[in-house]
Scaffold this motif. Structure first.
Motif, PDB file in Angstrom:
ATOM      1  N   ILE A  74       4.499  13.889  10.048  1.00 33.30           N
ATOM      2  CA  ILE A  74       3.165  14.399  10.381  1.00 33.30           C
ATOM      3  C   ILE A  74       3.274  15.647  11.263  1.00 33.30           C
ATOM      4  O   ILE A  74       2.865  15.645  12.422  1.00 33.30           O
ATOM      5  CB  ILE A  74       2.341  13.298  11.098  1.00 33.30           C
ATOM      6  N   PRO A  75       3.836  16.751  10.708  1.00 31.30           N
ATOM      7  CA  PRO A  75       3.930  17.970  11.516  1.00 31.30           C
ATOM      8  C   PRO A  75       2.545  18.442  11.954  1.00 31.30           C
ATOM      9  O   PRO A  75       1.576  18.279  11.207  1.00 31.30           O
ATOM     10  CB  PRO A  75       4.584  18.976  10.575  1.00 31.30           C
ATOM     11  N   LYS A  76       2.495  19.000  13.148  1.00 25.04           N
ATOM     12  CA  LYS A  76       1.215  19.503  13.666  1.00 25.04           C
ATOM     13  C   LYS A  76       1.206  21.026  13.633  1.00 25.04           C
ATOM     14  O   LYS A  76       2.186  21.685  13.984  1.00 25.04           O
ATOM     15  CB  LYS A  76       1.038  19.038  15.119  1.00 25.04           C
ATOM     16  N   THR A  77       0.090  21.582  13.201  1.00 27.24           N
ATOM     17  CA  THR A  77      -0.139  23.007  13.408  1.00 27.24           C
ATOM     18  C   THR A  77      -1.628  23.238  13.590  1.00 27.24           C
ATOM     19  O   THR A  77      -2.445  22.524  13.023  1.00 27.24           O
ATOM     20  CB  THR A  77       0.386  23.883  12.255  1.00 27.24           C
ATOM     21  N   SER A  78      -1.948  24.238  14.399  1.00 22.83           N
ATOM     22  CA  SER A  78      -3.356  24.585  14.578  1.00 22.83           C
ATOM     23  C   SER A  78      -3.680  25.819  13.740  1.00 22.83           C
ATOM     24  O   SER A  78      -4.763  26.367  13.846  1.00 22.83           O
ATOM     25  CB  SER A  78      -3.635  24.837  16.056  1.00 22.83           C
TER      26      SER A  78
ATOM     27  N   ARG B  62       0.042  28.126   8.503  1.00 15.94           N
ATOM     28  CA  ARG B  62       1.200  27.232   8.648  1.00 15.94           C
ATOM     29  C   ARG B  62       0.967  25.886   7.953  1.00 15.94           C
ATOM     30  O   ARG B  62       1.906  25.258   7.478  1.00 15.94           O
ATOM     31  CB  ARG B  62       1.524  27.027  10.128  1.00 15.94           C
ATOM     32  N   LEU B  63      -0.307  25.481   7.928  1.00 14.37           N
ATOM     33  CA  LEU B  63      -0.649  24.250   7.205  1.00 14.37           C
ATOM     34  C   LEU B  63      -0.217  24.405   5.745  1.00 14.37           C
ATOM     35  O   LEU B  63       0.359  23.492   5.141  1.00 14.37           O
ATOM     36  CB  LEU B  63      -2.167  24.046   7.300  1.00 14.37           C
ATOM     37  N   GLU B  64      -0.461  25.593   5.218  1.00 22.73           N
ATOM     38  CA  GLU B  64      -0.097  25.895   3.832  1.00 22.73           C
ATOM     39  C   GLU B  64       1.428  25.985   3.701  1.00 22.73           C
ATOM     40  O   GLU B  64       2.020  25.371   2.808  1.00 22.73           O
ATOM     41  CB  GLU B  64      -0.748  27.222   3.428  1.00 22.73           C
TER      42      GLU B  64
ATOM     43  N   LYS C  97      -9.457  22.555   5.028  1.00 21.05           N
ATOM     44  CA  LYS C  97      -8.319  23.263   4.418  1.00 21.05           C
ATOM     45  C   LYS C  97      -7.203  22.263   4.060  1.00 21.05           C
ATOM     46  O   LYS C  97      -6.608  22.343   2.983  1.00 21.05           O
ATOM     47  CB  LYS C  97      -7.802  24.316   5.415  1.00 21.05           C
ATOM     48  N   ALA C  98      -6.960  21.323   4.972  1.00 21.38           N
ATOM     49  CA  ALA C  98      -5.921  20.316   4.718  1.00 21.38           C
ATOM     50  C   ALA C  98      -6.256  19.523   3.454  1.00 21.38           C
ATOM     51  O   ALA C  98      -5.385  19.296   2.611  1.00 21.38           O
ATOM     52  CB  ALA C  98      -5.795  19.381   5.923  1.00 21.38           C
ATOM     53  N   VAL C  99      -7.520  19.152   3.320  1.00 21.30           N
ATOM     54  CA  VAL C  99      -7.938  18.389   2.128  1.00 21.30           C
ATOM     55  C   VAL C  99      -7.760  19.249   0.876  1.00 21.30           C
ATOM     56  O   VAL C  99      -7.205  18.801  -0.126  1.00 21.30           O
ATOM     57  CB  VAL C  99      -9.396  17.886   2.278  1.00 21.30           C
ATOM     58  N   ASP C 100      -8.171  20.533   0.963  1.00 14.55           N
ATOM     59  CA  ASP C 100      -8.008  21.447  -0.190  1.00 14.55           C
ATOM     60  C   ASP C 100      -6.552  21.568  -0.600  1.00 14.55           C
ATOM     61  O   ASP C 100      -6.233  21.675  -1.782  1.00 14.55           O
ATOM     62  CB  ASP C 100      -8.502  22.859   0.168  1.00 14.55           C
ATOM     63  N   LEU C 101      -5.676  21.579   0.402  1.00 13.73           N
ATOM     64  CA  LEU C 101      -4.246  21.754   0.106  1.00 13.73           C
ATOM     65  C   LEU C 101      -3.601  20.467  -0.417  1.00 13.73           C
ATOM     66  O   LEU C 101      -2.453  20.476  -0.836  1.00 13.73           O
ATOM     67  CB  LEU C 101      -3.500  22.199   1.369  1.00 13.73           C
ATOM     68  N   GLY C 102      -4.330  19.359  -0.307  1.00 16.77           N
ATOM     69  CA  GLY C 102      -3.800  18.092  -0.828  1.00 16.77           C
ATOM     70  C   GLY C 102      -3.166  17.200   0.225  1.00 16.77           C
ATOM     71  O   GLY C 102      -2.520  16.210  -0.106  1.00 16.77           O
ATOM     72  N   TYR C 103      -3.339  17.549   1.496  1.00 13.16           N
ATOM     73  CA  TYR C 103      -2.877  16.624   2.549  1.00 13.16           C
ATOM     74  C   TYR C 103      -3.824  15.426   2.531  1.00 13.16           C
ATOM     75  O   TYR C 103      -5.047  15.597   2.541  1.00 13.16           O
ATOM     76  CB  TYR C 103      -3.001  17.249   3.928  1.00 13.16           C
TER      77      TYR C 103
ATOM     78  N   LEU D   8       0.833  -1.203   0.000  1.00 11.41           N
ATOM     79  CA  LEU D   8       0.000   0.000   0.000  1.00 11.41           C
ATOM     80  C   LEU D   8       0.873   1.261   0.000  1.00 11.41           C
ATOM     81  O   LEU D   8       1.953   1.255   0.576  1.00 11.41           O
ATOM     82  CB  LEU D   8      -0.814  -0.068   1.282  1.00 11.41           C
ATOM     83  N   SER D   9       0.380   2.333  -0.636  1.00  8.91           N
ATOM     84  CA  SER D   9       1.149   3.591  -0.642  1.00  8.91           C
ATOM     85  C   SER D   9       0.489   4.634   0.250  1.00  8.91           C
ATOM     86  O   SER D   9      -0.736   4.732   0.297  1.00  8.91           O
ATOM     87  CB  SER D   9       1.223   4.153  -2.053  1.00  8.91           C
ATOM     88  N   LEU D  10       1.325   5.407   0.937  1.00  6.75           N
ATOM     89  CA  LEU D  10       0.823   6.472   1.815  1.00  6.75           C
ATOM     90  C   LEU D  10       1.430   7.797   1.402  1.00  6.75           C
ATOM     91  O   LEU D  10       2.600   7.836   0.987  1.00  6.75           O
ATOM     92  CB  LEU D  10       1.284   6.230   3.255  1.00  6.75           C
ATOM     93  N   PRO D  11       0.679   8.913   1.558  1.00  5.82           N
ATOM     94  CA  PRO D  11       1.303  10.218   1.321  1.00  5.82           C
ATOM     95  C   PRO D  11       2.476  10.389   2.289  1.00  5.82           C
ATOM     96  O   PRO D  11       2.370  10.011   3.460  1.00  5.82           O
ATOM     97  CB  PRO D  11       0.188  11.211   1.665  1.00  5.82           C
ATOM     98  N   GLN D  12       3.588  10.952   1.793  1.00  2.00           N
ATOM     99  CA  GLN D  12       4.764  11.080   2.656  1.00  2.00           C
ATOM    100  C   GLN D  12       4.577  12.180   3.708  1.00  2.00           C
ATOM    101  O   GLN D  12       5.113  12.099   4.807  1.00  2.00           O
ATOM    102  CB  GLN D  12       5.998  11.397   1.789  1.00  2.00           C
ATOM    103  N   LEU D  13       3.806  13.197   3.340  1.00  2.00           N
ATOM    104  CA  LEU D  13       3.580  14.310   4.270  1.00  2.00           C
ATOM    105  C   LEU D  13       2.118  14.332   4.690  1.00  2.00           C
ATOM    106  O   LEU D  13       1.222  14.497   3.856  1.00  2.00           O
ATOM    107  CB  LEU D  13       3.961  15.631   3.578  1.00  2.00           C
ATOM    108  N   GLY D  14       1.915  14.158   5.994  1.00  2.00           N
ATOM    109  CA  GLY D  14       0.564  14.239   6.546  1.00  2.00           C
ATOM    110  C   GLY D  14       0.532  15.335   7.587  1.00  2.00           C
ATOM    111  O   GLY D  14       1.382  16.221   7.596  1.00  2.00           O
ATOM    112  N   PHE D  15      -0.436  15.268   8.478  1.00  4.95           N
ATOM    113  CA  PHE D  15      -0.434  16.234   9.585  1.00  4.95           C
ATOM    114  C   PHE D  15      -0.920  15.583  10.873  1.00  4.95           C
ATOM    115  O   PHE D  15      -1.746  14.671  10.866  1.00  4.95           O
ATOM    116  CB  PHE D  15      -1.231  17.505   9.238  1.00  4.95           C
ATOM    117  N   GLY D  16      -0.339  16.074  11.985  1.00  5.54           N
ATOM    118  CA  GLY D  16      -0.642  15.533  13.310  1.00  5.54           C
ATOM    119  C   GLY D  16      -1.666  16.392  14.018  1.00  5.54           C
ATOM    120  O   GLY D  16      -1.836  17.572  13.690  1.00  5.54           O
TER     121      GLY D  16
END
Ligand SMILES: NC(=O)c1ccc[n+]([C@@H]2O[C@H](COP(=O)([O-])OP(=O)(O)OC[C@H]3O[C@@H](n4cnc5c(N)ncnc54)[C@H](OP(=O)(O)O)[C@@H]3O)[C@@H](O)[C@H]2O)c1
Length: 278
Positions: A225-229, A233-235, A34-40, A10-18
């Protein structure tokens, strides 16, 4: 978005978010769409983070089903076969999902072998796409391999330029287990982002120190999986695919590896006992 192939194909996106410490539903309500719009495509949570229900509500409200690969973790208090199965059921109900992307054992506390069996059962039933561990060092994995029928696809470890996990990376690669970096920005502590080395590289590429660290993970082959609220910064954290670090940059960052942790150590037996209770 770069993808990484796991040991089950299975393949996973390399960059996700926490999402650790993001419990505020209003924030999640803006962050997830927003995360989905940005492609996360990859979201990391845990029963311990107390936000599964809020995340599930947002997924429903914004009809994000199938748009985010959601991974969660079982906390050691819920170890043992039956409790683990119950914890998974509860997480799925809270997240409003009938299939998860990945299920992780959060820490290598006592009885993790029984819980691993439960994860294998759930995987065989098709309720998740992969099963994995977190904070497992060599000795914990060796213990798990004795009775496991399925190898973990991922080991999620604290990893950043101050703690590069070189030995574990080599060991994991021998066993075809992917490293996923938690606290990939070392929680943005000044020790890391203010180091002259990261700042100098950041100014060379007109990027922020965090973008340099994220790019470094990408080129190291880590899932992260960097985290930001914060929406901006998500962008920012995703704008790392328009430049590459040089060999010299990598050599400089390699020298920052100093074993500094921002959180608990899996070698700390007292911590592993404590979290079996709380
Ligand atoms: N398996 C485990 O045991 C374990 C343990 C810890 C964490 N995790 C997972 O890993 C995820 C990430 O780790 P983490 O949350 O500990 O730390 P992290 O991602 O290394 O750092 C998060 C910190 O960096 C800040 N930040 C993010 N992007 C930034 C930017 N572009 N510029 C400046 N500051 C920025 C955030 O602040 P703002 O929010 O204010 O932007 C937050 O304070 C967690 O959310 C969780 O999902 C797993």
């Amino acid at each position: 978005m770069n993808k990484i192939k796991l040991n089950n194909g299975l393949s996973l996106p390399q960059l996700g978010f926490g999402t650790y410490k993001i419990t505020d539903e209003e924030i999640l309500d803006k962050l997830l769409p927003k995360a989905v719009d940005l492609g996360y495509g990859l979201l990391d949570t845990a029963s311990y983070y107390n936000n599964e229900r809020a995340i599930g509500d947002c997924i429903c409200r914004h009809t994000l089903f199938g748009k985010l690969k959601v991974c969660t973790k079982i906390w050691p208090k819920d170890y043992g076969r039956d409790q683990t199965l119950y914890s998974i059921e509860k997480s799925m109900k809270n997240l409003r999902l009938d299939k998860l992307e990945g299920l992780f054992l959060h820490w290598p506390s006592e009885d993790f072998e029984e819980s691993w069996k439960a994860l294998e059962e759930v995987y065989e039933e098709g309720l998740c796409n992969f099963i994995a561990v977190s904070n497992f060092h060599k000795q914990h994995l060796e213990k798990l391999f004795v009775h496991a029928n399925i190898k973990p696809a991922i080991d999620q470890l604290e990893t950043h330029p101050l703690l590069q996990q070189k030995d574990m990376k080599e060991y994991l690669s021998q066993h075809n287990i992917q490293l996923e970096a938690w606290s990939p920005l070392a929680r943005s502590v000044e020790k890391l982002t203010d180091t002259a080395v990261i700042e100098e590289i950041a100014s060379k590429y007109h990027k922020s120190p965090q973008q340099i660290v994220i790019r470094w993970h990408i080129e190291e082959g880590n899932i992260l999986i960097p985290k930001t609220s914060k929406l901006e910064r998500l962008e920012e954290n995703k704008e790392v695919f328009d430049f590459s670090l040089s060999r010299e940059d990598h050599n400089k960052i390699a020298k920052l590896d100093s074993g500094i942790r921002v959180s608990q150590d899996p070698e700390d037996e007292n911590w592993l006992k404590e979290i079996r209770e709380k």
